[in-house]
Design an enzyme around this catalytic site. Structure first.
Site, PDB file in Angstrom:
ATOM      1  N   ARG A  89       0.501  -1.040   0.147  1.00 29.31           N
ATOM      2  CA  ARG A  89      -0.380   0.187   0.487  1.00 29.31           C
ATOM      3  C   ARG A  89       0.708   1.394   0.660  1.00 29.31           C
ATOM      4  O   ARG A  89       0.409   2.505  -0.118  1.00 29.31           O
ATOM      5  CB  ARG A  89      -0.921   0.120   1.344  1.00 29.31           C
ATOM      6  CG  ARG A  89      -2.133  -0.958   1.035  1.00 29.31           C
ATOM      7  CD  ARG A  89      -3.029  -1.268   2.696  1.00 29.31           C
ATOM      8  NE  ARG A  89      -2.400  -1.736   3.674  1.00 29.31           N
ATOM      9  CZ  ARG A  89      -2.493  -2.197   4.499  1.00 29.31           C
ATOM     10  NH1 ARG A  89      -3.640  -0.893   5.219  1.00 29.31           N
ATOM     11  NH2 ARG A  89      -2.284  -2.380   5.583  1.00 29.31           N
ATOM     12  N   ASP A 160     -14.687   1.892  -2.269  1.00 29.14           N
ATOM     13  CA  ASP A 160     -14.697   3.371  -3.041  1.00 29.14           C
ATOM     14  C   ASP A 160     -14.227   2.995  -4.701  1.00 29.14           C
ATOM     15  O   ASP A 160     -14.958   1.525  -4.507  1.00 29.14           O
ATOM     16  CB  ASP A 160     -12.890   3.584  -2.436  1.00 29.14           C
ATOM     17  CG  ASP A 160     -11.467   2.745  -2.115  1.00 29.14           C
ATOM     18  OD1 ASP A 160     -11.931   1.984  -3.605  1.00 29.14           O
ATOM     19  OD2 ASP A 160     -11.457   2.705  -1.738  1.00 29.14           O
ATOM     20  N   LYS A 184     -14.807   7.487  -0.480  1.00 29.79           N
ATOM     21  CA  LYS A 184     -14.202   6.865   0.483  1.00 29.79           C
ATOM     22  C   LYS A 184     -12.787   8.553   0.403  1.00 29.79           C
ATOM     23  O   LYS A 184     -12.118   8.028  -0.492  1.00 29.79           O
ATOM     24  CB  LYS A 184     -13.209   5.984   0.576  1.00 29.79           C
ATOM     25  CG  LYS A 184     -12.774   5.883   1.689  1.00 29.79           C
ATOM     26  CD  LYS A 184     -11.666   4.372   2.040  1.00 29.79           C
ATOM     27  CE  LYS A 184     -11.308   3.695   0.927  1.00 29.79           C
ATOM     28  NZ  LYS A 184     -10.536   2.820   1.422  1.00 29.79           N
TER      29      LYS A 184
END
Length: 284
Positions: A89, A160, A184
């Site tokens: 991430r 999202d 989001k």
């Protein structure tokens, strides 16, 4: 020959069955100073397939050791499978002075692998950090299997817009339903604002689909919104059920009916296996 990481033992066994290849004997140890050791026993063959999720720093080191041990054992080809890639991430520097952690770990893994396969990375672009580029496969379609057969007017909802393809994949596998998503907005590394979509959820069963559930904070907020808006049932599905700390408690308190995940991270909610998708990628 299939070599299993500490965190992927059940999945590696499933991959071995799918490929009809033997599992290598692997031992894990820790030295008195805290250093980890991954060691393989007597093995043979031309190709080693290392199946190792990396949810911790130690898991990354064990993976590098397994790759190196495979080379030492004389395997001509090493295929590394990252069911769950830790640090993926952090695919760019969000602030000055930050590392691109996904790039750093990809470079390290690439030195010991001829090919890399990963499952539903958070950002597909991380595959380009590997040399050669990693192959990304999806296990999202498997998430439809544990869902109840009698869902009422189902809505498949992603947290999202970025995850809507996952929701579409699960809806297609389920065979019916609509797809929508939440808005989001990330305020910080730990703070996310959820804005409800325009979809009507009252009296309907809602399946929330995401690639990963980490702390469960964002997902539990989404579940709470759905409960307030009169959803009949809420089912949470994810490819990577990291479920750190008290994530399951958060989701349960929010009103979720069930949580389903795959075995890319082996948890009690790992209802389906990513092994078929991994096996197809390894064979191609």
């Amino acid at each position: 020959m299939i070599l299993s990481g500490r965190h992927s033992q059940s999945l590696a066994a499933e991959v071995a069955r799918e490929l009809d290849e033997p599992l290598a004997p692997v031992e894990f140890d820790r030295f008195p100073d805290g250093e980890v050791m991954a060691q393989i026993g007597a093995v043979e063959g031309d190709r080693a397939v290392v199946v190792a999720s990396t949810p911790t720093g130690d898991a990354h080191l064990e993976l590098l050791q397994l790759q190196d041990a495979a080379r030492e054992a004389g395997f001509e080809e090493v295929v590394t499978v990252l069911p769950y890639m830790g640090y993926a991430r952090q695919d760019r520097a969000f602030e000055d002075g930050e590392p691109v952690s996904a790039r750093a770990v990809a470079r390290a893994i690439s030195t010991g692998a001829d090919r890399v396969v990963t499952v539903d990375p958070h950002e597909g672009a991380v595959c380009d950090f590997f040399e050669p580029s990693a192959t990304a496969v999806t296990a999202a379609d498997r998430l439809a299997e544990p869902l109840p057969d009698d869902l009422t007017d189902p809505l498949f909802l992603s947290p999202d817009a970025g995850a809507i393809e996952l929701a579409e994949t699960v809806r297609s596998a389920a065979g019916e339903g609509e797809v929508d998503y939440f808005e989001k907005t990330r305020r910080s590394g730990s703070e996310v604002e959820i804005t409800p979509s325009d979809a009507d959820v009252e009296g309907r069963d809602v399946v929330v689909v995401d690639d990963i559930i980490a702390t469960g904070s964002t997902m539990s907020e989404a579940v709470g919104v759905l409960d307030e808006r009169g959803a009949d049932g809420v089912y949470v599905t994810c490819v990577h059920p990291l479920l750190a700390s008290n994530a399951v408690t958060k989701l349960s308190r929010a009103g979720v009916d069930a949580i389903y995940g795959t075995d890319t991270i082996e948890r009690p909610v790992s209802e389906v296996s990513a092994a078929p998708a991994i096996a197809r990628a390894v064979e191609n």
